[in-house]
Design a protein around this motif. Structure first.
Motif, PDB file in Angstrom:
ATOM      1  N   UNK A 213       0.841  -1.210   0.000  1.00 12.25           N
ATOM      2  CA  UNK A 213       0.000   0.000   0.000  1.00 12.25           C
ATOM      3  C   UNK A 213       0.869   1.249   0.000  1.00 12.25           C
ATOM      4  N   UNK A 214       1.975   1.209   0.716  1.00  4.66           N
ATOM      5  CA  UNK A 214       2.896   2.350   0.710  1.00  4.66           C
ATOM      6  C   UNK A 214       3.409   2.592  -0.702  1.00  4.66           C
ATOM      7  N   UNK A 215       3.777   1.517  -1.397  1.00  2.40           N
ATOM      8  CA  UNK A 215       4.229   1.638  -2.788  1.00  2.40           C
ATOM      9  C   UNK A 215       3.157   2.322  -3.631  1.00  2.40           C
ATOM     10  N   UNK A 216       1.907   1.867  -3.492  1.00  6.21           N
ATOM     11  CA  UNK A 216       0.813   2.432  -4.275  1.00  6.21           C
ATOM     12  C   UNK A 216       0.694   3.948  -4.063  1.00  6.21           C
ATOM     13  N   UNK A 217       0.669   4.382  -2.800  1.00  4.09           N
ATOM     14  CA  UNK A 217       0.489   5.803  -2.507  1.00  4.09           C
ATOM     15  C   UNK A 217       1.701   6.633  -2.935  1.00  4.09           C
ATOM     16  N   UNK A 218       2.908   6.122  -2.716  1.00  4.03           N
ATOM     17  CA  UNK A 218       4.095   6.868  -3.146  1.00  4.03           C
ATOM     18  C   UNK A 218       4.195   6.915  -4.664  1.00  4.03           C
ATOM     19  N   UNK A 219       3.783   5.863  -5.334  1.00  2.00           N
ATOM     20  CA  UNK A 219       3.781   5.859  -6.803  1.00  2.00           C
ATOM     21  C   UNK A 219       2.800   6.901  -7.320  1.00  2.00           C
ATOM     22  N   UNK A 220       1.616   6.982  -6.716  1.00  2.00           N
ATOM     23  CA  UNK A 220       0.652   8.004  -7.110  1.00  2.00           C
ATOM     24  C   UNK A 220       1.221   9.406  -6.881  1.00  2.00           C
ATOM     25  N   UNK A 221       1.873   9.606  -5.754  1.00  2.00           N
ATOM     26  CA  UNK A 221       2.459  10.922  -5.454  1.00  2.00           C
ATOM     27  C   UNK A 221       3.614  11.241  -6.392  1.00  2.00           C
ATOM     28  N   UNK A 222       4.358  10.236  -6.783  1.00  2.00           N
ATOM     29  CA  UNK A 222       5.516  10.486  -7.644  1.00  2.00           C
ATOM     30  C   UNK A 222       5.104  10.917  -9.050  1.00  2.00           C
TER      31      UNK A 222
ATOM     32  N   UNK B 275       3.085  13.175  -9.718  1.00  2.00           N
ATOM     33  CA  UNK B 275       3.033  14.642  -9.687  1.00  2.00           C
ATOM     34  C   UNK B 275       4.400  15.271  -9.429  1.00  2.00           C
ATOM     35  N   UNK B 276       5.444  14.481  -9.646  1.00  2.00           N
ATOM     36  CA  UNK B 276       6.834  14.948  -9.528  1.00  2.00           C
ATOM     37  C   UNK B 276       7.247  15.285  -8.093  1.00  2.00           C
ATOM     38  N   UNK B 277       6.630  14.641  -7.120  1.00  4.53           N
ATOM     39  CA  UNK B 277       6.993  14.835  -5.715  1.00  4.53           C
ATOM     40  C   UNK B 277       8.328  14.124  -5.462  1.00  4.53           C
ATOM     41  N   UNK B 278       9.374  14.889  -5.213  1.00  4.62           N
ATOM     42  CA  UNK B 278      10.730  14.336  -5.079  1.00  4.62           C
ATOM     43  C   UNK B 278      10.860  13.391  -3.884  1.00  4.62           C
TER      44      UNK B 278
ATOM     45  N   UNK C 207       9.666   5.769  -2.835  1.00  4.35           N
ATOM     46  CA  UNK C 207       9.281   4.731  -3.786  1.00  4.35           C
ATOM     47  C   UNK C 207      10.479   3.861  -4.141  1.00  4.35           C
ATOM     48  N   UNK C 208      11.629   4.483  -4.333  1.00  3.96           N
ATOM     49  CA  UNK C 208      12.853   3.730  -4.628  1.00  3.96           C
ATOM     50  C   UNK C 208      13.236   2.809  -3.460  1.00  3.96           C
ATOM     51  N   UNK C 209      13.092   3.306  -2.244  1.00  2.00           N
ATOM     52  CA  UNK C 209      13.408   2.510  -1.057  1.00  2.00           C
ATOM     53  C   UNK C 209      12.470   1.319  -0.950  1.00  2.00           C
ATOM     54  N   UNK C 210      11.184   1.576  -1.097  1.00  2.00           N
ATOM     55  CA  UNK C 210      10.193   0.505  -0.988  1.00  2.00           C
ATOM     56  C   UNK C 210      10.390  -0.522  -2.094  1.00  2.00           C
TER      57      UNK C 210
END
Length: 64
Positions: free
Chosen positions: A14-23, A25-28, A34-37
């Protein structure tokens, strides 16, 4: 939240899903997490997380 389990059970998929969605929008910081997960998830779980992301992205796109 899901990455650390703050207030919810820890769930890297789930963390991957939310960070992927945020990424998208170019959220650094989202890209960094996302890379860590991605590195932490075994391949099979990564595929599950990617499918989870695609399902959520589809829901978002069709709700507009």
């Amino acid at each position: 939240m899901y990455y650390l389990g703050n207030g919810v059970p820890k769930d890297l998929k789930k963390a991957y899903m939310w960070y992927k969605l945020a990424s998208i929008s170019k959220d650094a910081s989202a890209k960094k997490f996302l890379d860590i997960i991605t590195a932490l998830l075994p391949e099979a779980q990564l595929h599950e997380a990617q499918n989870l992301f695609l399902c959520m992205q589809n829901k978002i796109m069709h709700s507009k």
